[in-house]
Scaffold this active site. Structure first.
Site, PDB file in Angstrom:
ATOM      1  N   PRO A  27       0.777  -1.232   0.000  1.00 26.52           N
ATOM      2  CA  PRO A  27       0.000   0.000   0.000  1.00 26.52           C
ATOM      3  C   PRO A  27       0.812   1.287   0.000  1.00 26.52           C
ATOM      4  O   PRO A  27       0.228   2.366  -0.105  1.00 26.52           O
ATOM      5  CB  PRO A  27      -0.773  -0.114   1.311  1.00 26.52           C
ATOM      6  CG  PRO A  27       0.187  -0.793   2.234  1.00 26.52           C
ATOM      7  CD  PRO A  27       0.934  -1.782   1.369  1.00 26.52           C
ATOM      8  N   THR A  28       2.135   1.207   0.128  1.00 23.77           N
ATOM      9  CA  THR A  28       2.915   2.427   0.338  1.00 23.77           C
ATOM     10  C   THR A  28       3.213   3.151  -0.967  1.00 23.77           C
ATOM     11  O   THR A  28       3.129   2.578  -2.061  1.00 23.77           O
ATOM     12  CB  THR A  28       4.242   2.116   1.046  1.00 23.77           C
ATOM     13  OG1 THR A  28       5.072   1.329   0.175  1.00 23.77           O
ATOM     14  CG2 THR A  28       4.012   1.372   2.352  1.00 23.77           C
ATOM     15  N   CYS A  29       3.621   4.416  -0.821  1.00 21.26           N
ATOM     16  CA  CYS A  29       4.006   5.231  -1.985  1.00 21.26           C
ATOM     17  C   CYS A  29       5.464   5.006  -2.326  1.00 21.26           C
ATOM     18  O   CYS A  29       6.279   5.941  -2.350  1.00 21.26           O
ATOM     19  CB  CYS A  29       3.741   6.704  -1.699  1.00 21.26           C
ATOM     20  SG  CYS A  29       2.004   7.119  -1.714  1.00 21.26           S
ATOM     21  N   ASP A  30       5.809   3.760  -2.557  1.00 24.13           N
ATOM     22  CA  ASP A  30       7.168   3.379  -2.928  1.00 24.13           C
ATOM     23  C   ASP A  30       7.066   2.433  -4.099  1.00 24.13           C
ATOM     24  O   ASP A  30       6.368   1.410  -4.031  1.00 24.13           O
ATOM     25  CB  ASP A  30       7.891   2.713  -1.753  1.00 24.13           C
ATOM     26  CG  ASP A  30       9.365   2.492  -2.032  1.00 24.13           C
ATOM     27  OD1 ASP A  30       9.696   1.940  -3.100  1.00 24.13           O
ATOM     28  OD2 ASP A  30      10.204   2.858  -1.179  1.00 24.13           O
TER      29      ASP A  30
ATOM     30  N   ASN B 287       5.851   5.612   5.749  1.00 22.90           N
ATOM     31  CA  ASN B 287       4.640   6.206   5.162  1.00 22.90           C
ATOM     32  C   ASN B 287       3.503   6.336   6.175  1.00 22.90           C
ATOM     33  O   ASN B 287       2.333   6.453   5.795  1.00 22.90           O
ATOM     34  CB  ASN B 287       4.147   5.390   3.963  1.00 22.90           C
ATOM     35  CG  ASN B 287       4.794   5.800   2.642  1.00 22.90           C
ATOM     36  OD1 ASN B 287       4.294   5.451   1.585  1.00 22.90           O
ATOM     37  ND2 ASN B 287       5.893   6.545   2.681  1.00 22.90           N
TER      38      ASN B 287
END
Length: 405
Positions: free
Chosen positions: A347-350, A391
């Site tokens: 789910p992370t912005c990575d 995050n």
């Protein structure tokens, strides 16, 4: 059945298997816990009876070896407590792990400080807490042990060019055999007990013969020291015993037989006492990581592959999906209908937080946000690897269940 929340650091249910392998199972204890007390996701659920069973299987495979559980695999206090009650010993990497083991019933003499990278103050702390067994692989660490852990037993770790493991250790730990000889000889001069040699065949070692070269090297080191009047008494076989994921690992009995034969072949009449440091083989199959689908999407109108975004990813404890090295079996709450190919992501912005793009997974076509995806055999190196708050996502929670089926 009982359940406890270990901490706020910190699942699962369509099984994807390589042809010819058996489906992994979820114990009735875990099923009841997830059905009757649905915890917030993501979370890791550990079945303590499976931990006990796997400890018994390792003991049966190599009954002549002292078993030192690698606490780093899963440091849940309930796991450590259950193993201590069975008479297990412990392989620790830090003062915090020493404190954990002692708090959960382990005796100091059952603890081996096997990390060769440690500060002088950490050695002094361990010694003050009663720890008398240490690993080293350098002159500087040996000097620290002599100064701050006088009279203690020392294993010197040798480099091993392993093959057959999913995670080789490279050259970070250990030293060349000729240096091991000199360090152990010097240990005696410094008043330490030169107990023996240690090595590691890499994590998730899939070749039962993977210990052969390390055992042969250890025997050569022991013979060289015997010629100098130093008799080694022990051999630390390190970790590496596997768990089963989407493919079935060889039976533990095959590992025991191969190790036993290699020791007899290499050491002959000078057979040493054996130690082994299993981690994932004891706790890996005991864990179920329950996650929830956040979003299902497509990247193109022409591409049938769906992207399934879960509320857990690499930073939430699934680090061992890096390079898609470990392929976990999964189950979903929609199993039983038509399926199609998916990419699984966190789910992370990575951009690196993608679990599987190249390993083939198929999940139900009607899978949607809010559905559960359970990830099996996740008892090892998940909660202990999860980030503190990357995050803003909190660490993976752990629940332990116990009791009769």
């Amino acid at each position: 059945m009982t359940s406890t929340t270990t901490d706020d650091r910190a699942t699962v249910t369509s099984v994807q298997l390589t042809q010819g392998t058996e489906a992994p199972s979820v114990s009735d204890r875990v099923r009841r816990f997830l059905a009757e007390t649905p915890p917030p996701t993501p979370c890791l659920v550990i079945d303590l009876e499976t931990v006990r069973r796997r400890f018994a299987e390792v003991s049966s495979a190599l009954p002549e070896a002292g078993i030192y559980y690698a606490v780093k695999a899963n440091p849940a206090p309930e796991v450590v407590r259950a193993l201590a009650a069975l008479g297990c010993s412990f392989d620790v990497a830090s003062p915090a792990e020493i404190d954990l083991c002692l708090a959960e019933g382990a005796a100091p003499e059952t603890i081996s400080y096997s990390n060769p990278i440690k500060k002088a103050a950490q050695v002094a702390y361990a010694y003050a807490r009663g720890v008398r067994m240490y690993a080293c692989d350098s002159e500087a660490d040996l000097d620290n042990l002599a100064a701050h852990a006088p009279g203690s037993s020392v294993f010197c770790r040798t480099l091993l060019r392993d093959k057959g493991s999913i995670y080789p250790f490279g050259r970070k730990f250990g030293c060349e055999p000729e240096m091991v000889v000199e360090l152990l000889a010097r240990a005696v001069e410094l008043g330490l007990d030169a107990s023996g040699v240690s090595f590691h065949v890499g994590s998730q070692q899939l070749d039962p013969a993977g210990w052969d070269s390390g055992i042969a090297t250890a025997a050569e080191i022991a013979a060289a020291l015997r010629d100098r009047g130093v008799e080694l008494t022990s051999l630390n076989l390190g970790g590496g015993l596997p768990a089963s994921y989407r493919t079935q690992a060889p039976p533990l009995a095959e590992y025991g037989a191969a190790i036993r034969a290699a020791v007899a072949r290499s050491f002959g009449e000078h057979r040493p006492r054996l130690m082994i440091e299993p981690g994932r083989s004891i706790v890996g199959e005991a864990g179920v990581l329950r996650s929830e689908v956040v979003l299902v999407s497509r990247k193109s109108y022409r591409d049938d592959t769906r992207w399934v975004f879960l509320d857990v990813g690499k930073y939430g404890g699934l680090v061992e999906t890096e390079g898609e090295a470990i392929a976990y079996p999964v189950l979903t709450s929609r199993d039983g209908g038509p399926t199609g190919p998916v990419v699984l992501a966190g789910p992370t912005c990575d951009g690196d937080d993608v679990l599987y793009q190249h390993t083939h997974y198929e999940l139900p076509l009607d899978l949607a946000a809010g559905d559960h995806v359970d990830i099996l055999s996740t008892g090892a190196y998940t909660a202990s690897y999860s980030s503190v708050e990357f995050n803003g996502f909190e660490p993976l929670r752990t629940y332990c269940v116990d009791g009769a089926e």
